[in-house]
Write a protein that holds these residues in place. Structure first.
Motif, PDB file in Angstrom:
ATOM      1  N   LEU A 210       0.819  -1.211   0.000  1.00  0.00           N
ATOM      2  CA  LEU A 210       0.000   0.000   0.000  1.00  0.00           C
ATOM      3  C   LEU A 210       0.853   1.263   0.000  1.00  0.00           C
ATOM      4  CD1 LEU A 210      -2.821  -1.011   2.503  1.00  0.00           C
ATOM      5  CD2 LEU A 210      -2.978  -0.810   0.019  1.00  0.00           C
ATOM      6  N   ILE A 211       0.740   2.028  -1.076  1.00  0.00           N
ATOM      7  CA  ILE A 211       1.372   3.342  -1.168  1.00  0.00           C
ATOM      8  C   ILE A 211       0.271   4.363  -1.436  1.00  0.00           C
ATOM      9  CG2 ILE A 211       3.659   2.565  -1.895  1.00  0.00           C
ATOM     10  CD1 ILE A 211       2.827   3.180  -4.779  1.00  0.00           C
ATOM     11  N   ASP A 212       0.541   5.628  -1.140  1.00  0.00           N
ATOM     12  CA  ASP A 212      -0.465   6.681  -1.299  1.00  0.00           C
ATOM     13  C   ASP A 212      -1.113   6.655  -2.675  1.00  0.00           C
ATOM     14  OD1 ASP A 212       0.297   7.370   1.213  1.00  0.00           O
ATOM     15  OD2 ASP A 212       1.311   9.230   0.659  1.00  0.00           O
ATOM     16  N   ASN A 213      -2.440   6.785  -2.686  1.00  0.00           N
ATOM     17  CA  ASN A 213      -3.277   6.867  -3.896  1.00  0.00           C
ATOM     18  C   ASN A 213      -3.343   5.580  -4.718  1.00  0.00           C
ATOM     19  OD1 ASN A 213      -3.843   9.585  -3.268  1.00  0.00           O
ATOM     20  ND2 ASN A 213      -1.903  10.192  -4.209  1.00  0.00           N
ATOM     21  N   LEU A 214      -2.910   4.450  -4.164  1.00  0.00           N
ATOM     22  CA  LEU A 214      -2.981   3.177  -4.875  1.00  0.00           C
ATOM     23  C   LEU A 214      -4.453   2.773  -5.020  1.00  0.00           C
ATOM     24  CD1 LEU A 214      -1.312   0.719  -6.000  1.00  0.00           C
ATOM     25  CD2 LEU A 214      -1.754  -0.363  -3.794  1.00  0.00           C
ATOM     26  N   PRO A 215      -4.911   2.496  -6.269  1.00  0.00           N
ATOM     27  CA  PRO A 215      -6.297   2.039  -6.444  1.00  0.00           C
ATOM     28  C   PRO A 215      -6.446   0.595  -5.947  1.00  0.00           C
ATOM     29  CG  PRO A 215      -5.173   2.104  -8.558  1.00  0.00           C
ATOM     30  CD  PRO A 215      -4.203   2.634  -7.536  1.00  0.00           C
ATOM     31  N   VAL A 216      -7.486   0.345  -5.131  1.00  0.00           N
ATOM     32  CA  VAL A 216      -7.723  -0.973  -4.555  1.00  0.00           C
ATOM     33  C   VAL A 216      -9.222  -1.295  -4.604  1.00  0.00           C
ATOM     34  CG1 VAL A 216      -5.750  -0.878  -2.977  1.00  0.00           C
ATOM     35  CG2 VAL A 216      -7.952  -0.016  -2.213  1.00  0.00           C
ATOM     36  N   ASP A 217      -9.557  -2.557  -4.386  1.00  0.00           N
ATOM     37  CA  ASP A 217     -10.945  -2.981  -4.213  1.00  0.00           C
ATOM     38  C   ASP A 217     -11.125  -3.302  -2.740  1.00  0.00           C
ATOM     39  OD1 ASP A 217     -11.726  -2.842  -6.907  1.00  0.00           O
ATOM     40  OD2 ASP A 217     -10.934  -4.835  -7.315  1.00  0.00           O
ATOM     41  N   VAL A 218     -12.098  -2.649  -2.106  1.00  0.00           N
ATOM     42  CA  VAL A 218     -12.363  -2.877  -0.689  1.00  0.00           C
ATOM     43  C   VAL A 218     -13.670  -3.650  -0.555  1.00  0.00           C
ATOM     44  CG1 VAL A 218     -12.844  -1.773   1.530  1.00  0.00           C
ATOM     45  CG2 VAL A 218     -11.069  -0.847   0.046  1.00  0.00           C
ATOM     46  N   LEU A 219     -13.647  -4.701   0.261  1.00  0.00           N
ATOM     47  CA  LEU A 219     -14.821  -5.532   0.504  1.00  0.00           C
ATOM     48  C   LEU A 219     -15.563  -4.982   1.712  1.00  0.00           C
ATOM     49  CD1 LEU A 219     -16.315  -8.154  -0.340  1.00  0.00           C
ATOM     50  CD2 LEU A 219     -14.889  -9.357   1.324  1.00  0.00           C
ATOM     51  N   LEU A 220     -16.863  -4.690   1.520  1.00  0.00           N
ATOM     52  CA  LEU A 220     -17.682  -4.134   2.594  1.00  0.00           C
ATOM     53  C   LEU A 220     -18.735  -5.143   3.032  1.00  0.00           C
ATOM     54  CD1 LEU A 220     -18.391  -0.568   1.134  1.00  0.00           C
ATOM     55  CD2 LEU A 220     -16.661  -1.194   2.791  1.00  0.00           C
ATOM     56  N   PHE A 221     -18.983  -5.212   4.339  1.00  0.00           N
ATOM     57  CA  PHE A 221     -20.069  -6.004   4.905  1.00  0.00           C
ATOM     58  C   PHE A 221     -20.864  -5.055   5.785  1.00  0.00           C
ATOM     59  CE2 PHE A 221     -21.760  -8.524   8.491  1.00  0.00           C
ATOM     60  CZ  PHE A 221     -22.600  -9.362   7.775  1.00  0.00           C
ATOM     61  N   SER A 222     -22.120  -4.820   5.422  1.00  0.00           N
ATOM     62  CA  SER A 222     -22.984  -3.886   6.161  1.00  0.00           C
ATOM     63  C   SER A 222     -22.287  -2.533   6.334  1.00  0.00           C
ATOM     64  CB  SER A 222     -23.378  -4.457   7.517  1.00  0.00           C
ATOM     65  OG  SER A 222     -24.065  -5.666   7.359  1.00  0.00           O
ATOM     66  N   GLU A 223     -21.746  -2.026   5.243  1.00  0.00           N
ATOM     67  CA  GLU A 223     -21.062  -0.722   5.196  1.00  0.00           C
ATOM     68  C   GLU A 223     -19.823  -0.650   6.083  1.00  0.00           C
ATOM     69  OE1 GLU A 223     -21.680   1.916   3.032  1.00  0.00           O
ATOM     70  OE2 GLU A 223     -22.940   0.383   2.128  1.00  0.00           O
ATOM     71  N   LYS A 224     -19.241  -1.786   6.439  1.00  0.00           N
ATOM     72  CA  LYS A 224     -17.995  -1.820   7.212  1.00  0.00           C
ATOM     73  C   LYS A 224     -16.938  -2.503   6.363  1.00  0.00           C
ATOM     74  CE  LYS A 224     -16.147  -3.473  11.636  1.00  0.00           C
ATOM     75  NZ  LYS A 224     -14.856  -3.838  11.182  1.00  0.00           N
ATOM     76  N   ALA A 225     -15.769  -1.865   6.231  1.00  0.00           N
ATOM     77  CA  ALA A 225     -14.669  -2.421   5.440  1.00  0.00           C
ATOM     78  C   ALA A 225     -14.075  -3.616   6.174  1.00  0.00           C
ATOM     79  CB  ALA A 225     -13.604  -1.357   5.203  1.00  0.00           C
ATOM     80  N   ILE A 226     -14.026  -4.787   5.471  1.00  0.00           N
ATOM     81  CA  ILE A 226     -13.502  -5.997   6.120  1.00  0.00           C
ATOM     82  C   ILE A 226     -12.357  -6.644   5.351  1.00  0.00           C
ATOM     83  CG2 ILE A 226     -15.672  -6.517   7.298  1.00  0.00           C
ATOM     84  CD1 ILE A 226     -16.110  -8.730   5.166  1.00  0.00           C
ATOM     85  N   GLY A 227     -12.055  -6.167   4.146  1.00  0.00           N
ATOM     86  CA  GLY A 227     -10.969  -6.761   3.366  1.00  0.00           C
ATOM     87  C   GLY A 227     -10.562  -5.866   2.223  1.00  0.00           C
ATOM     88  N   VAL A 228      -9.345  -6.073   1.725  1.00  0.00           N
ATOM     89  CA  VAL A 228      -8.843  -5.251   0.627  1.00  0.00           C
ATOM     90  C   VAL A 228      -8.095  -6.132  -0.375  1.00  0.00           C
ATOM     91  CG1 VAL A 228      -6.718  -4.636   1.859  1.00  0.00           C
ATOM     92  CG2 VAL A 228      -7.528  -3.163   0.055  1.00  0.00           C
TER      93      VAL A 228
END
Length: 187
Positions: free
Chosen positions: A105-123
């Motif tokens: 992870l470096i600044d501004n790196l595009p990623v996919d974030v996994l959300l469960f009930s609007e809470k981030a749980i994985g990347v």
């Protein structure tokens, strides 16, 4: 709704209000009685493993998971901050939830974030990232000691093996699926 017949490795479902992923599955049909479905599931939030046995006819709630395009902003103590590309909302994730992705992870790196009930749980990070080498031993020309790699530390603090011709300050490509050196960036 899922039934026990839908159970398979990789299936994501909700149990007791938490998302689980099936990591092992076994079907047993004893001589008498109902078929048994033995499962091993991992909690997608805290990583605990759960062993459960189910009988025919039982049902499960699908996990309400959502993948969103985001970008990594910064690390604050032991939390990582990501920004949603659509609504600019920020999500915080613990170091445990980020896992090995923290190495890339470096600044501004595009990623996919996994959300469960609007809470981030994985990347999920891209398969290949460009990172700058900040520390490695110099290469002595003519060194034929047989060593075909040396340790190098990149800007995120991650250490990996690189070919001996890689020098400090160079930009290299790392395969995030294996954590290994892929090539160096030309130019």
């Amino acid at each position: 709704m899922y039934t026990v017949a839908d159970l398979k490795k990789g299936l994501k479902l909700t149990l007791d209000g938490a998302p689980y992923i099936v990591i092992a599955f076994d079907f047993t049909k004893p001589g008498k009685g109902q078929a048994l479905y033995r499962t091993k599931m991992r909690n997608m939030i805290n990583g605990t493993i759960l062993d459960r046995t189910y009988r025919s006819g039982e049902t499960f709630e699908p996990a309400s998971l959502e993948d969103r395009k985001m970008q990594f902003l910064y690390k604050e103590e032991d939390h990582f901050v990501f920004m949603d590309n659509q609504n600019f909302e920020q999500y915080h994730m613990s170091e445990d939830a980020v896992g090995d992705a923290k190495n890339y992870l470096i600044d501004n790196l595009p990623v996919d974030v996994l959300l469960f009930s609007e809470k981030a749980i994985g990347v999920d990070v891209p398969n290949f990232v460009n990172l700058r080498v900040v520390q490695t031993d110099p290469w002595a020309k003519g060194d034929t000691s047989g060593s075909d790699s040396k340790p190098a530390t990149v800007e995120t603090g991650y250490t990996l093996r690189v070919p001996p011709f890689i020098e400090e300050g160079e930009l290299i490509v790392i395969d995030t699926r294996t954590g290994e050196y892929s090539t160096r960036v030309k130019g």
